[in-house]
Design an enzyme around this catalytic site. Structure first.
Site, PDB file in Angstrom:
ATOM      1  N   SER A 128       0.937  -1.016  -0.016  1.00 20.74           N
ATOM      2  CA  SER A 128      -0.012  -0.024  -0.051  1.00 20.74           C
ATOM      3  C   SER A 128       0.979   1.572  -0.164  1.00 20.74           C
ATOM      4  CB  SER A 128      -1.097   0.085   1.302  1.00 20.74           C
ATOM      5  OG  SER A 128      -1.864   1.086   1.142  1.00 20.74           O
ATOM      6  N   LYS A 182      -4.163  -6.819   3.475  1.00 22.70           N
ATOM      7  CA  LYS A 182      -4.222  -5.598   2.565  1.00 22.70           C
ATOM      8  C   LYS A 182      -5.757  -5.409   2.169  1.00 22.70           C
ATOM      9  CE  LYS A 182      -2.819  -2.513  -0.188  1.00 22.70           C
ATOM     10  NZ  LYS A 182      -3.572  -2.535  -1.741  1.00 22.70           N
ATOM     11  N   HIS A 185      -7.132  -3.651   5.023  1.00 22.67           N
ATOM     12  CA  HIS A 185      -6.697  -2.329   5.138  1.00 22.67           C
ATOM     13  C   HIS A 185      -7.193  -1.279   3.961  1.00 22.67           C
ATOM     14  CE1 HIS A 185      -4.405   0.808   2.786  1.00 22.67           C
ATOM     15  NE2 HIS A 185      -3.675   1.030   3.953  1.00 22.67           N
ATOM     16  N   ASN A 186      -7.687  -1.815   2.926  1.00 20.07           N
ATOM     17  CA  ASN A 186      -8.369  -1.191   1.882  1.00 20.07           C
ATOM     18  C   ASN A 186      -9.837  -0.822   2.348  1.00 20.07           C
ATOM     19  OD1 ASN A 186      -6.044  -1.469   0.464  1.00 20.07           O
ATOM     20  ND2 ASN A 186      -7.227  -1.641  -1.447  1.00 20.07           N
ATOM     21  N   GLU A 189      -9.741   1.988   4.737  1.00 22.51           N
ATOM     22  CA  GLU A 189      -9.539   3.143   4.117  1.00 22.51           C
ATOM     23  C   GLU A 189     -10.854   3.631   3.479  1.00 22.51           C
ATOM     24  OE1 GLU A 189      -6.259   2.628   0.940  1.00 22.51           O
ATOM     25  OE2 GLU A 189      -7.752   3.478  -0.450  1.00 22.51           O
TER      26      GLU A 189
HETATM   27  P1  NDP Z   1      -1.883  -2.287 -13.945  1.00 21.72           P
HETATM   28  O1  NDP Z   1      -2.590  -3.040 -12.849  1.00 21.72           O
HETATM   29  O2  NDP Z   1      -2.205  -1.428 -14.724  1.00 21.72           O
HETATM   30  O3  NDP Z   1      -1.022  -3.518 -14.771  1.00 21.72           O
HETATM   31  C1  NDP Z   1      -0.413  -3.236 -15.847  1.00 21.72           C
HETATM   32  C2  NDP Z   1       0.963  -4.307 -16.059  1.00 21.72           C
HETATM   33  O4  NDP Z   1       0.570  -5.531 -16.121  1.00 21.72           O
HETATM   34  C3  NDP Z   1       1.759  -4.119 -17.383  1.00 21.72           C
HETATM   35  O5  NDP Z   1       3.054  -4.339 -16.774  1.00 21.72           O
HETATM   36  C4  NDP Z   1       1.383  -4.967 -18.232  1.00 21.72           C
HETATM   37  O6  NDP Z   1       2.029  -5.676 -19.152  1.00 21.72           O
HETATM   38  C5  NDP Z   1       1.179  -6.326 -17.227  1.00 21.72           C
HETATM   39  N1  NDP Z   1      -0.049  -7.240 -17.630  1.00 21.72           N
HETATM   40  C6  NDP Z   1      -1.180  -7.023 -17.735  1.00 21.72           C
HETATM   41  N2  NDP Z   1      -1.528  -8.482 -18.547  1.00 21.72           N
HETATM   42  C7  NDP Z   1      -0.363  -9.204 -18.648  1.00 21.72           C
HETATM   43  C8  NDP Z   1      -0.438 -10.569 -18.944  1.00 21.72           C
HETATM   44  N3  NDP Z   1      -1.577 -11.216 -19.500  1.00 21.72           N
HETATM   45  N4  NDP Z   1       0.918 -11.098 -19.319  1.00 21.72           N
HETATM   46  C9  NDP Z   1       1.679 -10.198 -18.697  1.00 21.72           C
HETATM   47  N5  NDP Z   1       1.585  -9.095 -18.272  1.00 21.72           N
HETATM   48  C10 NDP Z   1       0.707  -8.536 -18.140  1.00 21.72           C
HETATM   49  O7  NDP Z   1      -0.460  -1.814 -13.365  1.00 21.72           O
HETATM   50  P2  NDP Z   1      -0.159  -1.131 -11.693  1.00 21.72           P
HETATM   51  O8  NDP Z   1       1.270  -0.705 -11.918  1.00 21.72           O
HETATM   52  O9  NDP Z   1      -1.443   0.095 -11.524  1.00 21.72           O
HETATM   53  O10 NDP Z   1      -0.426  -2.238 -10.886  1.00 21.72           O
HETATM   54  C11 NDP Z   1       0.152  -3.450 -10.662  1.00 21.72           C
HETATM   55  C12 NDP Z   1      -0.432  -4.450  -9.583  1.00 21.72           C
HETATM   56  O11 NDP Z   1      -0.247  -3.671  -8.293  1.00 21.72           O
HETATM   57  C13 NDP Z   1      -1.945  -4.412  -9.685  1.00 21.72           C
HETATM   58  O12 NDP Z   1      -2.112  -5.850  -9.315  1.00 21.72           O
HETATM   59  C14 NDP Z   1      -2.643  -3.406  -8.707  1.00 21.72           C
HETATM   60  O13 NDP Z   1      -3.728  -3.696  -8.264  1.00 21.72           O
HETATM   61  C15 NDP Z   1      -1.525  -3.393  -7.796  1.00 21.72           C
HETATM   62  N6  NDP Z   1      -1.506  -2.186  -6.860  1.00 21.72           N
HETATM   63  C16 NDP Z   1      -1.648  -0.951  -7.517  1.00 21.72           C
HETATM   64  C17 NDP Z   1      -1.784   0.199  -6.931  1.00 21.72           C
HETATM   65  C18 NDP Z   1      -1.468   1.600  -7.625  1.00 21.72           C
HETATM   66  O14 NDP Z   1      -1.591   2.593  -6.795  1.00 21.72           O
HETATM   67  N7  NDP Z   1      -1.728   1.562  -8.938  1.00 21.72           N
HETATM   68  C19 NDP Z   1      -1.425   0.340  -5.304  1.00 21.72           C
HETATM   69  C20 NDP Z   1      -1.208  -0.999  -4.754  1.00 21.72           C
HETATM   70  C21 NDP Z   1      -1.182  -2.146  -5.495  1.00 21.72           C
HETATM   71  P3  NDP Z   1       2.259  -4.693 -20.619  1.00 21.72           P
HETATM   72  O15 NDP Z   1       2.974  -3.568 -20.503  1.00 21.72           O
HETATM   73  O16 NDP Z   1       2.794  -5.579 -21.484  1.00 21.72           O
HETATM   74  O17 NDP Z   1       0.877  -4.288 -20.736  1.00 21.72           O
END
Ligand code: NDP
Length: 473
Positions: A128, A182, A185-186, A189
Site C-alpha cells: 500500500s 491488505k 486495510h483497503n 480506507e
Molecule cells: P496495472 O494493474 O495497470 O497492470 C499493468 C501491468 O500488467 C503491465 O506491466 C502489463 O504489461 C502487465 N500485464 C497485464 N496483463 C498481462 C499479461 N497477461 N501478461 C503479462 N503481463 C501483463 O499496473 P499497476 O502498476 O497500476 O498495478 C500493478 C499491480 O499492483 C496491480 O495488481 C494493482 O492492483 C496493484 N496495486 C496498484 C496500486 C496503484 O496505486 N496503482 C497500489 C497497490 C497495488 P504490458 O506493459 O505488457 O501491458
C-alpha cells in the site's frame, strides 16, 4: 552479475518498486511483457542503481541469484495466473514468486497451494502507498511460508517505509494472510474516506462553511489526534481551485465515486465470516449510491429538509469528536475482521504488528495506528478496540457531540451513513438487551427455528399454532 531480486510487470507500481530496490543498492532484474517499458525504465532511471534488463522470461530467470526472488506486479486476476504459469516452469525448488498485486486472498491461497506442490514458494503480498509509496517506501504485508520470509523479508523491510526506525513490513502469516490484511486495510480506507467526506458535507451544509474554510478546519484537525495522510490530502483537495472555472475544485468534480473492488471484497468476506463491518459496508454502499445517476435523478424531488443549517461555532469541534469516535468504530470493525479471518484460516496474525506496519507508507497511515498498536500490545486478545482504555475514554468523551452530529444530519436531511452506523454499532455493543430477542420470537413463530432462554440451557419452541405451550426441541 546476478540480481538479488527481479520485478516483472513494469507499469507504475512495478517500475517504482524496482527503482526503490535499486536505490537501496540491490541489483534488480527487470522484465515486462511489452519490452518498451523495460527499455524506458533503464533509459530514464538506469543511473539510480543496478538494473539488469531482460527481454525474455528465460533471460530474466537466468539473471537471478538463488533462491530466486521474482516479484510479479501485473494486473490482478487472470493476468497474474498467466504470468505465474509462464515463469513457474522456469524455476527450481526453493525459488519464490512474490505477487505484489491486489489479489483476492482466496486466489492467493489457491496459487500458494498449487506452487507448494511444485516445490516453489508463493508469497502473496499486500503493498500500500500507491505509486509514490512504491518508490519512497510503502507499507508491505507479505504472506507465505516463514522460510520464504527469511529469504525475502530483509529486502522488503529495507525498501519499506520506516516509523521510529521500525520497518512498515512484517511477516503477516501463511498463504493468503498478507492479501487478506491488505484487503481489510483497503476496506478501512473506504470507511475512513467516507467519514471524512461526511464531515466535509456537514461542515459545508450544516455549518455553511466554504470549501477553503473547511480546508482550514481539516488543517487544524491534522495538527491534533486526527493527524493522518487522509486528513492532510483532504485539506489539499478542498483548498484547490479549478483553473478553468475559478470554482472550488470539489464543485467541478462529478459526484460519483468509483471503486476497484477491495472494499467490496472486505464486505463480502465479512459477511462470510459473520463479522459486522457496518462502517466499511456503508462506505462501499455510499459509493454505490453516488454512482446510480438515473436513480438519483428520479428521486431528486422527494420531500425533505433543505440540507442547510446554521450550526453554531462549536459545530466543527463536535464533528471532530464524532469523526474520531466513528473512526475508532470503523477500525475496530476492520481489526475484528482480521481477527476472525486469522482464526478461520489458522493464520495467527499479530494484530499489534499489523497496526505497527500501517503507521507509515500506506494510505491510512496515521498517528492513530500507534494507539491501536499500543492497545493490542496491552491486550492481544481484547475482543474489541472499543474497550481499550484510551479508545473507551475517547468514545465516552465524544458522546454528546457524536449524537448531536448524527441528529443534526438527520434533522437537516444530510446523509451521514458512516456516522450513523458507527453510533448504532457502539450503542448495540453497549446495550443491556437487544431486540434480537423479538427477532428470535418471530423466527420461532413462522419457521419453528427455536430460541434459547435467559434462564435455562437448551433450545425451545413454542407451539404458536396450537395451545402455545413451550416444548424442548
Ligand atoms: P496495472 O494493474 O495497470 O497492470 C499493468 C501491468 O500488467 C503491465 O506491466 C502489463 O504489461 C502487465 N500485464 C497485464 N496483463 C498481462 C499479461 N497477461 N501478461 C503479462 N503481463 C501483463 O499496473 P499497476 O502498476 O497500476 O498495478 C500493478 C499491480 O499492483 C496491480 O495488481 C494493482 O492492483 C496493484 N496495486 C496498484 C496500486 C496503484 O496505486 N496503482 C497500489 C497497490 C497495488 P504490458 O506493459 O505488457 O501491458
Amino acid at each position: 552479475q546476478k540480481a538479488r531480486i527481479g520485478v516483472t510487470g513494469l507499469a507504475v507500481m512495478g517500475r517504482n518498486l524496482a527503482r526503490n530496490l535499486a536505490r537501496h543498492g540491490h541489483a534488480v532484474a527487470v522484465h515486462n511483457r511489452t519490452q518498451s517499458r523495460t527499455k524506458a525504465l533503464v533509459e530514464q532511471f538506469g543511473d539510480e542503481g543496478t538494473f539488469l534488463p531482460a527481454d525474455t522470461p528465460e533471460q530474466f530467470v537466468a539473471s537471478l541469484e538463488r533462491p530466486r526472488r521474482l516479484v510479479v506486479m501485473v494486473k490482478a486476476g487472470a493476468p497474474t495466473d498467466a504470468v505465474i504459469e509462464e515463469f513457474a516452469p522456469l524455476l527450481e525448488p526453493g525459488d519464490m514468486i512474490v505477487d505484489g498485486g491486489n489479489a483476492n486472498f482466496l486466489d492467493t491461497r489457491r496459487r500458494e497451494a498449487a506452487l507448494r506442490e511444485r516445490g516453489l514458494h508463493f508469497v502473496g503480498t499486500g503493498i500500500s502507498g500507491g505509486e509514490e509509496g512504491a518508490l519512497h517506501g510503502p507499507s508491505i504485508m507479505p504472506g507465505g511460508s516463514a522460510e520464504s520470509y527469511a529469504a525475502l523479508g530483509p529486502l522488503l523491510e529495507d525498501i519499506s517505509a520506516k516509523v521510529d526506525g521500525t520497518p512498515c513490513c512484517t511477516h503477516v502469516g501463511p498463504d493468503g494472510a498478507g492479501h487478506f490484511v491488505k484487503m481489510v486495510h483497503n476496506g478501512i480506507e473506504y470507511a475512513d474516506m467516507q467519514l471524512i467526506a461526511e464531515s466535509y458535507d456537514l461542515l459545508r451544509h450544516a455549518a455553511g462553511l466554504a470549501p477553503a474554510e473547511i480546508a482550514e478546519v481539516f488543517r487544524t484537525w491534522n495538527a491534533g489526534r486526527l493527524d493522518s495522510y487522509l486528513i492532510e490530502i483532504t485539506a489539499e483537495v478542498l483548498a484547490h481551485t479549478d483553473a478553468a472555472t475559478g470554482r472550488p475544485f470539489v464543485d467541478v468534480v462529478l459526484d460519483q465515486a468509483e471503486q476497484k473492488g477491495t472494499g467490496r471484497w472486505t464486505v463480502q468476506t465479512a459477511l462470510d465470516l459473520g463479522v459486522p463491518v457496518g462502517g466499511i459496508a456503508e462506505a462501499v454502499f455510499a459509493r454505490s449510491v453516488s454512482g446510480h445517476a438515473a436513480l438519483r435523478e428520479a428521486a431528486r424531488g422527494l420531500p425533505g429538509p433543505s440540507r442547510t443549517g446554521a450550526a453554531g461555532a462549536g459545530f466543527a469541534d463536535a464533528v471532530e469528536r464524532a469523526l474520531y469516535a466513528s473512526k475508532i468504530v470503523a477500525y475496530a470493525q476492520g481489526f475484528h475482521e482480521i481477527q476472525a479471518g486469522s482464526a478461520e484460516y489458522g493464520w495467527d496474525i499479530d494484530l499489534a504488528a499489523m497496526a505497527t506496519i500501517w503507521r507509515g507508507g500506506c494510505i491510512i497511515r496515521a498517528e492513530f495506528l500507534d494507539r491501536i498498536r499500543a492497545a493490542y500490545e496491552a491486550d492481544p486478545h481484547t475482543p474489541t478496540l472499543l474497550t481499550d482504555d484510551h479508545f473507551a475514554a475517547a468514545a465516552g468523551d465524544a458522546q454528546d457531540a457524536w449524537r448531536d452530529v448524527v441528529a443534526t444530519a438527520a434533522r437537516l436531511g444530510i446523509p451521514a451513513p458512516g456516522f450513523s452506523t458507527a453510533l448504532a454499532y457502539y450503542d448495540s455493543l453497549r446495550a443491556d438487551r437487544l431486540p434480537a430477542a423479538l427477532t428470535q420470537g418471530q423466527r420461532d413463530f413462522f419457521g419453528a427455528h427455536t430460541y434459547r432462554r435467559v434462564d435455562r440451557e437448551g433450545s425451545f419452541h413454542t407451539l404458536w399454532g396450537g395451545d402455545r405451550t413451550e416444548v424442548t426441541s
